[in-house]
Design a protein around this motif. Structure first.
Motif, short mmCIF file in Angstrom:
data_model
loop_
_atom_site.label_atom_id
_atom_site.label_comp_id
_atom_site.label_asym_id
_atom_site.label_seq_id
_atom_site.Cartn_x
_atom_site.Cartn_y
_atom_site.Cartn_z
N LYS A 76 0.77 -1.03 -0.04
CA LYS A 76 0.35 -0.05 0.17
C LYS A 76 1.00 1.55 0.00
N ALA A 77 1.44 1.25 0.87
CA ALA A 77 3.53 2.23 0.56
C ALA A 77 3.65 2.41 -0.93
N TYR A 78 4.04 1.46 -1.63
CA TYR A 78 4.23 1.92 -2.81
C TYR A 78 3.31 2.16 -4.03
N LEU A 79 2.20 1.87 -3.53
CA LEU A 79 0.59 2.76 -3.99
C LEU A 79 0.03 3.37 -3.92
N ASP A 119 2.75 6.00 -2.62
CA ASP A 119 4.35 6.80 -3.24
C ASP A 119 3.89 7.31 -4.92
N GLU A 120 3.49 5.94 -5.52
CA GLU A 120 3.55 5.81 -6.60
C GLU A 120 2.69 7.28 -7.65
N LEU A 121 1.56 6.83 -6.19
CA LEU A 121 -0.13 8.17 -6.61
C LEU A 121 0.09 9.28 -6.25
N ASN A 122 0.46 8.78 -5.20
CA ASN A 122 1.48 11.19 -4.79
C ASN A 122 2.91 11.66 -6.44
N LYS A 123 2.81 11.22 -6.73
CA LYS A 123 3.50 11.60 -7.89
C LYS A 123 2.65 12.88 -8.97
N LEU A 124 1.34 11.93 -8.79
CA LEU A 124 0.14 13.17 -9.13
C LEU A 124 0.13 14.47 -9.32
N ASN A 125 0.72 14.63 -7.43
CA ASN A 125 0.30 16.07 -7.07
C ASN A 125 -1.20 16.38 -6.78
N LEU A 126 -1.73 15.40 -6.75
CA LEU A 126 -3.69 16.05 -6.48
C LEU A 126 -3.44 16.03 -5.30
N GLY A 135 -5.64 15.73 -1.23
CA GLY A 135 -7.13 15.74 -1.70
C GLY A 135 -8.01 14.16 -1.03
N TRP A 136 -7.02 13.50 -0.99
CA TRP A 136 -7.92 12.43 -1.31
C TRP A 136 -6.61 10.83 -0.06
N GLU A 137 -7.37 9.56 -0.08
CA GLU A 137 -6.91 8.65 0.82
C GLU A 137 -7.13 7.60 0.60
N LEU A 138 -5.81 6.53 0.42
CA LEU A 138 -6.98 4.76 -0.40
C LEU A 138 -7.24 4.05 1.16
N LEU A 139 -8.08 3.69 1.01
CA LEU A 139 -8.73 2.96 2.04
C LEU A 139 -8.43 1.33 1.61
N VAL A 140 -7.80 0.75 2.65
CA VAL A 140 -7.75 -0.83 2.53
C VAL A 140 -8.45 -1.20 3.85
#
Length: 137
Positions: free
Chosen positions: A28-31, A33-40, A42-47
Motif C-alpha cells: 500500500k505504501a508503494y501504491l 507513493d506512486e499515486l502521490n506523484k500526481l500531486n493531487l 485531497g485523497w487517501e486510500l482505504l484498504v
C-alpha cells in the motif's frame, strides 16, 4: 519478466484493480507513493478485506478528503498528468486513455473534444484509477 493477465469477463473498476494489485503483493505504501506523484491533494486510500458471495479479496477505495469541483476538461487533466512526477510511459498511456474517453464523449454529445466536460471521469479517484492502471503497462 513477470506478466499478468486479466480475465475481466464482467468488467473491472479502478478500485477492483487497486485491490487486486494489493492482493498480488503490491505494498500500500508503494501504491500511495506512486499515486502521490500526481500531486493531487485531497485523497487517501482505504484498504480493507471484503467478502462478497463467498469470495474474499481486498477492497480499495480512493476517498476524497476535501470537496472539489470534479468537472474537468481534457486540458485540465492533461495538465495534471504532464505536471506530475509520473514516468513518461505512464503519462503517455494515461493521456491516450483520457483521449479515447474524450473522443467517445464528444461523439455521443455531438461536440468537439475541447468542449467535453468530464464529470465522474474528471474526479480525483478516476484520475488515480486511470494513471495507476497505466503504470502497470
Amino acid at each position: 519478466m513477470k506478466i499478468i493477465g486479466y480475465d475481466c469477463f464482467s468488467g473491472i473498476s479502478g478500485d477492483m484493480n487497486l485491490g487486486a494489485m494489493i492482493d498480488l503483493g503490491v505494498d500500500k505504501a508503494y501504491l500511495t507513493d506512486e499515486l502521490n506523484k500526481l500531486n493531487l491533494p485531497g485523497w487517501e486510500l482505504l484498504v480493507q478485506k471484503d467478502q462478497r458471495h463467498g469470495i474474499t479479496g481486498t477492497k480499495v477505495t480512493v476517498k476524497q478528503t476535501r470537496h472539489e469541483h470534479a468537472h474537468r476538461h481534457l486540458s485540465e487533466i492533461e495538465k495534471i498528468i504532464k505536471d506530475s512526477a509520473l514516468d513518461n510511459k505512464t503519462k503517455e498511456l494515461s493521456m491516450k486513455i483520457f483521449m479515447k474517453i474524450a473522443e467517445a464523449e464528444a461523439t455521443v454529445h455531438g461536440i468537439s473534444i475541447d468542449h467535453v466536460h468530464f464529470h465522474e471521469v474528471g474526479a480525483v479517484d478516476s484520475i488515480i484509477d486511470v494513471c495507476w492502471s497505466s503504470n502497470l503497462f
